[in-house]
Design a protein around this motif. Structure first.
Motif, short mmCIF file in Angstrom:
data_model
loop_
_atom_site.label_atom_id
_atom_site.label_comp_id
_atom_site.label_asym_id
_atom_site.label_seq_id
_atom_site.Cartn_x
_atom_site.Cartn_y
_atom_site.Cartn_z
N LEU A 82 0.83 -1.20 0.00
CA LEU A 82 0.00 0.00 0.00
C LEU A 82 0.87 1.25 0.00
N CYS A 83 0.37 2.34 -0.60
CA CYS A 83 1.06 3.61 -0.53
C CYS A 83 0.89 4.19 0.87
N VAL A 84 1.62 5.27 1.16
CA VAL A 84 1.59 5.84 2.51
C VAL A 84 0.17 6.19 2.92
N ARG A 85 -0.58 6.83 2.01
CA ARG A 85 -1.93 7.28 2.35
C ARG A 85 -2.84 6.09 2.67
N CYS A 86 -2.82 5.08 1.81
CA CYS A 86 -3.70 3.94 2.03
C CYS A 86 -3.28 3.17 3.28
N GLN A 87 -1.98 3.09 3.53
CA GLN A 87 -1.49 2.39 4.71
C GLN A 87 -1.99 3.08 5.97
N SER A 88 -1.92 4.42 6.00
CA SER A 88 -2.34 5.13 7.21
C SER A 88 -3.85 5.03 7.38
N GLU A 89 -4.57 5.03 6.26
CA GLU A 89 -6.03 4.83 6.35
C GLU A 89 -6.34 3.45 6.90
N TYR A 90 -5.58 2.46 6.44
CA TYR A 90 -5.76 1.09 6.90
C TYR A 90 -5.47 1.00 8.39
N ASP A 91 -4.35 1.63 8.81
CA ASP A 91 -3.98 1.60 10.23
C ASP A 91 -5.05 2.28 11.08
N GLU A 92 -5.58 3.39 10.57
CA GLU A 92 -6.63 4.10 11.31
C GLU A 92 -7.85 3.21 11.52
N LYS A 93 -8.22 2.51 10.46
CA LYS A 93 -9.37 1.60 10.54
C LYS A 93 -9.14 0.54 11.60
N GLN A 94 -7.91 -0.01 11.62
CA GLN A 94 -7.58 -1.04 12.60
C GLN A 94 -7.72 -0.48 14.01
N THR A 95 -7.19 0.73 14.23
CA THR A 95 -7.23 1.36 15.54
C THR A 95 -8.67 1.64 15.95
N THR A 96 -9.45 2.18 15.01
CA THR A 96 -10.85 2.48 15.29
C THR A 96 -11.59 1.23 15.70
N PHE A 97 -11.32 0.17 14.97
CA PHE A 97 -12.01 -1.09 15.24
C PHE A 97 -11.69 -1.58 16.65
N THR A 98 -10.41 -1.51 17.03
CA THR A 98 -9.99 -1.97 18.36
C THR A 98 -10.65 -1.10 19.43
N GLY A 99 -10.64 0.23 19.22
CA GLY A 99 -11.24 1.15 20.18
C GLY A 99 -12.72 0.85 20.36
N PHE A 100 -13.39 0.59 19.24
CA PHE A 100 -14.82 0.28 19.30
C PHE A 100 -15.06 -0.96 20.14
N ASN A 101 -14.23 -1.96 19.94
CA ASN A 101 -14.37 -3.21 20.69
C ASN A 101 -14.21 -2.99 22.19
N ARG A 102 -13.21 -2.16 22.54
CA ARG A 102 -12.94 -1.91 23.96
C ARG A 102 -14.12 -1.20 24.59
N ARG A 103 -14.64 -0.18 23.86
CA ARG A 103 -15.79 0.56 24.38
C ARG A 103 -16.96 -0.39 24.60
N GLY A 104 -17.15 -1.30 23.63
CA GLY A 104 -18.26 -2.25 23.71
C GLY A 104 -18.15 -3.13 24.92
N SER A 105 -16.94 -3.60 25.26
CA SER A 105 -16.79 -4.50 26.39
C SER A 105 -16.97 -3.75 27.70
N LYS A 106 -16.57 -2.44 27.72
CA LYS A 106 -16.79 -1.63 28.93
C LYS A 106 -18.28 -1.50 29.20
N ASP A 107 -19.06 -1.19 28.13
CA ASP A 107 -20.50 -1.06 28.28
C ASP A 107 -21.11 -2.32 28.86
N SER A 108 -20.67 -3.46 28.37
CA SER A 108 -21.27 -4.70 28.82
C SER A 108 -20.90 -4.99 30.28
#
Ligand SMILES: [Zn+2]
Length: 88
Positions: free
Chosen positions: A59-85
């Motif tokens: 991936l180019c730099v832009r797509c790689q950083s977008e990909y990394d952001e998605k990964q981070t967002t996904f992890t953060g979402f999961n953590r928030r979800g488990s806290k709620d539960s």
């Protein structure tokens, strides 16, 4: 039952063939030390320096950083979800 067996065999042959194709495809896509010259996502040119820095870069730099952001967002979402539960 002979016809039944031969039919099963034919299906198995087809499955084997498609698995073989998938392995061949996967092998052809494996990083070969050098990365892609063009981004897999947007087909922008990937600079030589980046390809040398990251072996098998796809991936180019832009797509790689977008990909990394998605990964981070996904992890953060999961953590928030488990806290709620836990609160419930
Ligand atoms: Zn890109």
């Amino acid at each position: 039952m002979a016809s039944g067996w031969s039919r099963d065999g034919a299906v198995q042959d087809q499955i084997d063939a498609s698995v073989e194709d998938a392995i061949k495809l996967a092998r052809s896509r494996l990083p070969n030390g050098e990365g892609l010259t063009h981004c897999e996502e947007c087909e922008n040119v990937i600079p030589d320096a980046r390809r040398k820095a990251i072996s098998g870069v796809r991936l180019c730099v832009r797509c790689q950083s977008e990909y990394d952001e998605k990964q981070t967002t996904f992890t953060g979402f999961n953590r928030r979800g488990s806290k709620d539960s836990q609160l419930r």
